[in-house]
Design an enzyme around this catalytic site. Sequence first.
Site, PDB file in Angstrom:
ATOM      1  N   GLY A 248      47.811  70.297  73.722  1.00  0.00           N
ATOM      2  CA  GLY A 248      47.141  69.388  74.228  1.00  0.00           C
ATOM      3  C   GLY A 248      45.752  69.699  74.998  1.00  0.00           C
ATOM      4  CD  GLU A 290      55.291  72.174  70.666  1.00  0.00           C
ATOM      5  OE1 GLU A 290      56.462  72.253  70.149  1.00  0.00           O
ATOM      6  OE2 GLU A 290      54.675  70.912  70.709  1.00  0.00           O
ATOM      7  N   PRO A 291      49.944  74.995  71.993  1.00  0.00           N
ATOM      8  CG  PRO A 291      48.985  77.156  72.964  1.00  0.00           C
ATOM      9  CD  PRO A 291      50.420  76.601  72.652  1.00  0.00           C
ATOM     10  NE  ARG A 293      41.872  69.207  70.393  1.00  0.00           N
ATOM     11  CZ  ARG A 293      41.604  68.273  69.236  1.00  0.00           C
ATOM     12  NH1 ARG A 293      40.402  68.223  68.804  1.00  0.00           N
ATOM     13  NH2 ARG A 293      42.232  67.336  68.914  1.00  0.00           N
ATOM     14  NE  ARG A 330      38.820  66.738  65.175  1.00  0.00           N
ATOM     15  CZ  ARG A 330      38.127  66.737  66.213  1.00  0.00           C
ATOM     16  NH1 ARG A 330      36.969  67.166  66.431  1.00  0.00           N
ATOM     17  NH2 ARG A 330      38.669  65.989  67.395  1.00  0.00           N
ATOM     18  CE1 TYR A 334      41.532  60.914  64.763  1.00  0.00           C
ATOM     19  CE2 TYR A 334      40.434  63.155  64.331  1.00  0.00           C
ATOM     20  CZ  TYR A 334      41.431  62.380  64.401  1.00  0.00           C
ATOM     21  OH  TYR A 334      42.449  62.709  63.614  1.00  0.00           O
ATOM     22  CB  CYS A 361      29.563  57.901  47.223  1.00  0.00           C
ATOM     23  SG  CYS A 361      28.461  58.881  46.121  1.00  0.00           S
TER      24      CYS A 361
HETATM   25  N1  LLP Z   1      52.478  70.050  69.461  1.00  0.00           N
HETATM   26  C1  LLP Z   1      52.610  68.626  68.970  1.00  0.00           C
HETATM   27  C2  LLP Z   1      54.226  67.920  68.840  1.00  0.00           C
HETATM   28  C3  LLP Z   1      51.584  68.169  68.277  1.00  0.00           C
HETATM   29  O1  LLP Z   1      51.796  66.716  67.585  1.00  0.00           O
HETATM   30  C4  LLP Z   1      50.296  68.694  68.417  1.00  0.00           C
HETATM   31  C5  LLP Z   1      49.084  67.768  67.932  1.00  0.00           C
HETATM   32  C6  LLP Z   1      50.146  69.762  69.181  1.00  0.00           C
HETATM   33  C7  LLP Z   1      51.422  70.548  69.750  1.00  0.00           C
HETATM   34  C8  LLP Z   1      48.962  70.613  69.137  1.00  0.00           C
HETATM   35  O2  LLP Z   1      48.189  69.927  69.876  1.00  0.00           O
HETATM   36  P1  LLP Z   1      46.734  70.547  70.433  1.00  0.00           P
HETATM   37  O3  LLP Z   1      46.952  71.808  71.312  1.00  0.00           O
HETATM   38  O4  LLP Z   1      45.960  70.805  69.176  1.00  0.00           O
HETATM   39  O5  LLP Z   1      45.927  69.429  70.985  1.00  0.00           O
HETATM   40  N2  LLP Z   1      43.723  65.468  64.158  1.00  0.00           N
HETATM   41  C9  LLP Z   1      43.308  65.206  65.577  1.00  0.00           C
HETATM   42  C10 LLP Z   1      44.379  65.964  66.270  1.00  0.00           C
HETATM   43  C11 LLP Z   1      45.808  65.559  66.095  1.00  0.00           C
HETATM   44  C12 LLP Z   1      46.889  66.410  67.093  1.00  0.00           C
HETATM   45  C13 LLP Z   1      48.078  66.216  66.721  1.00  0.00           C
HETATM   46  N3  LLP Z   1      49.273  66.817  67.413  1.00  0.00           N
HETATM   47  C14 LLP Z   1      42.219  65.723  65.810  1.00  0.00           C
HETATM   48  O6  LLP Z   1      41.422  66.032  65.013  1.00  0.00           O
HETATM   49  O7  LLP Z   1      41.652  65.465  67.026  1.00  0.00           O
END
Ligand code: LLP
Length: 431
Positions: A248, A290-291, A293, A330, A334, A361
């Site tokens: 996150g 759990e990174p 992004r 995206r 969003y 389209c």
């Molecule tokens: N762990 C779990 C259980 C998750 O659901 C996620 C992301 C992550 C780790 C990784 O989170 P991050 O570090 O990437 O923030 N499609 C959306 C993002 C959805 C994220 C879903 N879960 C977007 O394009 O912003």
Amino acid sequence: MISSNISVNETSHLCFAGVDVTALAARYGTPLYLLDEDRIRERCRTYKSAMAAAFGPRALPLYAGKALCVRDLYRIMREEEMGIDVVSSGEIYTAKSAGFPMERAYFHGNGKTDADVAFAMEAGVGTFVCDSREELDAISRFATERGITQRVLLRLAPGIDPHTHRAISTGSVDSKFGAAIETGGAEALCRAALSLSGVRLVGFHCHIGSQIFDTAPFLDAVRIMFSFAADMRERLGYTAEEINLGGGLGVRYLAEHPTIDYAACIAEIGTAVTEACRALSFPLPAIRMEPGRSIVADAGMTVYTVGSVKEIPGFKNYVAVDGGMPDNPRYALYESPYTVLPANRMNEKRDFVCSIAGRCCESGDLIQEGVALPRLVRGDLVAVLTTGAYNYSMASNYNRIPRPPMVLLSGGHDRLIVRRESFEDLLRNEL
Ligand code: LLP
């Protein structure tokens, strides 16, 4: 520049990871995804060393493959000795095909089917992150049948609002994910996990949301998760060995976004964990993060060719490109911000304010609005930065547009790792 892997050369061309983007577009065509391998490795190392310093030697970052799932990524994760978070049989298949050691894989998702449970066990996935009682029963049944004991973490909803986009906020009580602590659902799932055969409960997981800049909601999550763990020790005599705090941490899409010091954020979370353990006399568990992004986003860039420029005097201007929501949904989903640059005309004045329109389209097919560029013409190149996460992984074939290829950049060299989809690929499954 918003990221240190972006520069401009003497011919006014944008460079990414030290390579001329205009030359890459000429070689591979557009739309084109670029990926900076060195940046990905650097981020893995930051997470590994910062987590070891904050949480001790048993800590492990898990790369969340939902951000970008291609075989080469799992090769990099294997070489960097990361763990991974997988969320479907397809991701498991991809990771396994890269030779990733599946005992370091954590299987997520609120919709695992029986077929997924069986597939993951067959693949040797180390840990299931269990989302529901039904899933727990399926894990127990399949594991017992196989004569194995499956490691299981329980996904909990700690009841936190991380102040991010609603669609990517996941830790609240009313979330579709996990068992809520507040309602007693988490405790009930914990009791069940301790009573079932074939299941070894190793601890608890939470993921509060994505693209979060502030550490405060993570510190709240730590307090809530550890207090729940202490409650379970008191009430059930169960001591969690592992706590997974999810992903996150945010990334910088625009110059006005802050530059995030990931190591400093992890150190802060580490202090909260140490304090919680001390306050509750709880033995320090193995910590997972759990990174997704923050590992891959700024390692990515998308390059497009301009097709047309439309001026609507008194209203707005459009620059239409040869991609759009099929390769990057995206903004449509969003309204996500992106930095857009004129890749072959970097030193020119940017006084033409426009929207970058995709080729699909529908009017909502935009990559970005209110972008300042030079007055571009057909054939010019547009680069969209920070597209490494949730672009290729969310890409579609809408309007029967083939997905772009992906080129991996490392040490100034380029290598095609995903070829451009062909028209035959589009028809592949049709009988
Ligand atoms: N762990 C779990 C259980 C998750 O659901 C996620 C992301 C992550 C780790 C990784 O989170 P991050 O570090 O990437 O923030 N499609 C959306 C993002 C959805 C994220 C879903 N879960 C977007 O394009 O912003």
